[in-house]
Design a protein around this motif. Structure first.
Motif, PDB file in Angstrom:
ATOM      1  N   ALA A 121      45.943  45.908  32.141  1.00 33.61           N
ATOM      2  CA  ALA A 121      44.826  46.215  31.245  1.00 33.61           C
ATOM      3  C   ALA A 121      43.619  46.706  32.023  1.00 33.61           C
ATOM      4  CB  ALA A 121      44.454  44.981  30.427  1.00 33.61           C
ATOM      5  N   ALA A 160      38.855  39.202  33.501  1.00 31.39           N
ATOM      6  CA  ALA A 160      39.931  38.242  33.741  1.00 31.39           C
ATOM      7  C   ALA A 160      41.095  38.892  34.466  1.00 31.39           C
ATOM      8  CB  ALA A 160      40.402  37.644  32.412  1.00 31.39           C
ATOM      9  N   GLY A 161      41.439  40.134  34.089  1.00 29.89           N
ATOM     10  CA  GLY A 161      42.534  40.831  34.757  1.00 29.89           C
ATOM     11  C   GLY A 161      42.244  41.109  36.221  1.00 29.89           C
ATOM     12  N   ARG A 196      36.421  33.883  35.986  1.00 30.89           N
ATOM     13  CA  ARG A 196      36.424  35.348  35.961  1.00 30.89           C
ATOM     14  C   ARG A 196      35.134  35.990  36.466  1.00 30.89           C
ATOM     15  NH1 ARG A 196      36.597  34.889  29.720  1.00 30.89           N
ATOM     16  NH2 ARG A 196      34.398  34.898  29.129  1.00 30.89           N
ATOM     17  N   SER A 249      42.442  50.542  31.159  1.00 27.99           N
ATOM     18  CA  SER A 249      41.255  50.680  30.323  1.00 27.99           C
ATOM     19  C   SER A 249      40.313  51.780  30.802  1.00 27.99           C
ATOM     20  CB  SER A 249      40.514  49.352  30.242  1.00 27.99           C
ATOM     21  OG  SER A 249      39.381  49.476  29.427  1.00 27.99           O
ATOM     22  N   THR A 251      34.344  44.085  30.116  1.00 30.28           N
ATOM     23  CA  THR A 251      34.690  43.137  29.062  1.00 30.28           C
ATOM     24  C   THR A 251      35.304  41.878  29.667  1.00 30.28           C
ATOM     25  OG1 THR A 251      36.894  44.066  28.790  1.00 30.28           O
ATOM     26  CG2 THR A 251      35.116  45.050  27.480  1.00 30.28           C
ATOM     27  N   PRO A 252      35.295  40.764  28.929  1.00 28.11           N
ATOM     28  CA  PRO A 252      35.919  39.543  29.450  1.00 28.11           C
ATOM     29  C   PRO A 252      37.383  39.723  29.812  1.00 28.11           C
ATOM     30  CG  PRO A 252      34.510  39.007  27.583  1.00 28.11           C
ATOM     31  CD  PRO A 252      34.552  40.500  27.672  1.00 28.11           C
ATOM     32  N   SER A 253      38.128  40.515  29.027  1.00 25.37           N
ATOM     33  CA  SER A 253      39.549  40.711  29.343  1.00 25.37           C
ATOM     34  C   SER A 253      39.722  41.510  30.620  1.00 25.37           C
ATOM     35  CB  SER A 253      40.257  41.410  28.177  1.00 25.37           C
ATOM     36  OG  SER A 253      39.671  42.678  27.933  1.00 25.37           O
ATOM     37  N   LEU A 254      38.884  42.529  30.823  1.00 26.40           N
ATOM     38  CA  LEU A 254      38.943  43.296  32.072  1.00 26.40           C
ATOM     39  C   LEU A 254      38.587  42.406  33.260  1.00 26.40           C
ATOM     40  CD1 LEU A 254      37.362  46.770  31.254  1.00 26.40           C
ATOM     41  CD2 LEU A 254      39.706  46.317  31.964  1.00 26.40           C
ATOM     42  N   ARG A 259      49.840  41.259  33.128  1.00 29.19           N
ATOM     43  CA  ARG A 259      49.291  41.849  31.903  1.00 29.19           C
ATOM     44  C   ARG A 259      47.822  42.199  32.077  1.00 29.19           C
ATOM     45  NH1 ARG A 259      52.307  37.653  29.486  1.00 29.19           N
ATOM     46  NH2 ARG A 259      50.399  36.419  29.210  1.00 29.19           N
ATOM     47  N   ARG A 260      47.058  41.294  32.661  1.00 24.64           N
ATOM     48  CA  ARG A 260      45.633  41.551  32.821  1.00 24.64           C
ATOM     49  C   ARG A 260      45.367  42.653  33.822  1.00 24.64           C
ATOM     50  NH1 ARG A 260      44.223  35.132  33.049  1.00 24.64           N
ATOM     51  NH2 ARG A 260      44.173  34.744  30.805  1.00 24.64           N
TER      52      ARG A 260
END
Length: 271
Positions: A258, A218-219, A161, A262, A213-216, A254-255
């Motif tokens: 997000a 990764a997406g 990521r 966000s 963020t890590p989730s952002l 999904r990512r």
């Protein structure tokens, strides 16, 4: 901008104890960049060689901006990939290279002056990411291989990521790149003539959130890698097994949702 780059370079040098031998190389590339005489001389020699010996085909170069920060996200099959990708733009490109390549002094001297800076792949190298971020902030071009290492046989590997994080933190456009054919060039020390092709997609742009963020990250990485995969499949590259593809597509969707939603939620909260 120049003062901030020098300050960043001095900060890297002052922390040399964390990765001895690597930080002076990163500081050097921030302060001086490539050696223009050496860089363009090597490019002048390699370009006709690649066009004739490897029958290098370049598709989509018109999509790439001629100036300003640019991230080139590509699959990685061979040691030749950075040189081939460097033929896409008429300006110097910078790229991460594994720290093992800088152990010999003469090799480190040459690589740094050709735009390479070291990354410690097994340690989540924050300094290498800082160096890439600083290069982008001064308006230059950086090549990133999201797979993190060479993946020779079969379909593409899984991305890390870091590319998504760089895109979010810098706001630099990200051009998806696929290279095919370089994996068959080398056999031992012999460099064989093989047809090499590169395809570039339209650059992707992502909003800069308050915090990546890590989730952002990764997406965004999944979104970038999906576009790299499209270029790869267009060139005739192999695809992932059928049982893996629905899971990857669902996770990517999904990512990506997000990553898009966000920043909007943050703007609405701020309002």
């Amino acid at each position: 901008m120049g003062a901030s780059l020098h300050a960043h370079a001095r900060r890297i040098e002052s922390r040399g104890a964390t990765s001895p031998g690597l930080d002076p190389l990163r500081a050097r590339i921030l302060e001086r960049g490539v050696n223009p005489l050496l860089y363009w001389a090597v490019r002048a020699v390699l370009q006709p060689l690649f066009l004739i010996y490897f029958r290098l085909g370049r598709i989509g170069c018109e999509h790439l901006p001629r100036r300003g920060p640019l991230l080139l996200a590509s699959n990685h099959r061979s040691f030749l990939d950075p040189f081939c990708i460097g033929m896409l733009v008429r300006r110097p490109v910078y790229y991460m290279a594994k720290r093992e390549l800088f152990q010999k002094r003469w090799q480190a001297w040459l690589l740094v002056r050709l735009g390479a800076f070291p990354v410690d792949r097994g340690a989540g190298d924050a300094e290498a990411m800082e160096t890439a971020r600083a290069i982008l902030q001064r308006g230059d071009c950086v090549v990133i291989f999201p797979e993190g290492t060479r993946v020779r046989p079969g379909p593409l590997g899984n991305p890390r990521r870091g590319i998504g994080r760089l895109a979010l933190e810098t706001g630099a456009p990200v051009a998806p790149v696929a290279v095919i054919g370089t994996e068959d060039v080398r056999r031992g020390w012999r460099i064989r003539p093989r047809k090499v092709r590169i395809r570039v997609g339209r650059p992707l742009r992502f909003p800069r959130p308050e915090r990546a963020t890590p989730s952002l990250a990764a997406g965004v990485t999944e979104r970038i890698w999906a576009c790299v995969s499209l270029q790869w499949e267009w060139l005739g590259g192999g695809v992932a097994p059928r049982e893996e593809r629905p899971q990857r597509v669902a996770a990517s969707s999904r990512r990506a949702r997000a990553a898009r939603s966000s920043p909007q939620r943050e703007e609405a909260h701020a309002a």
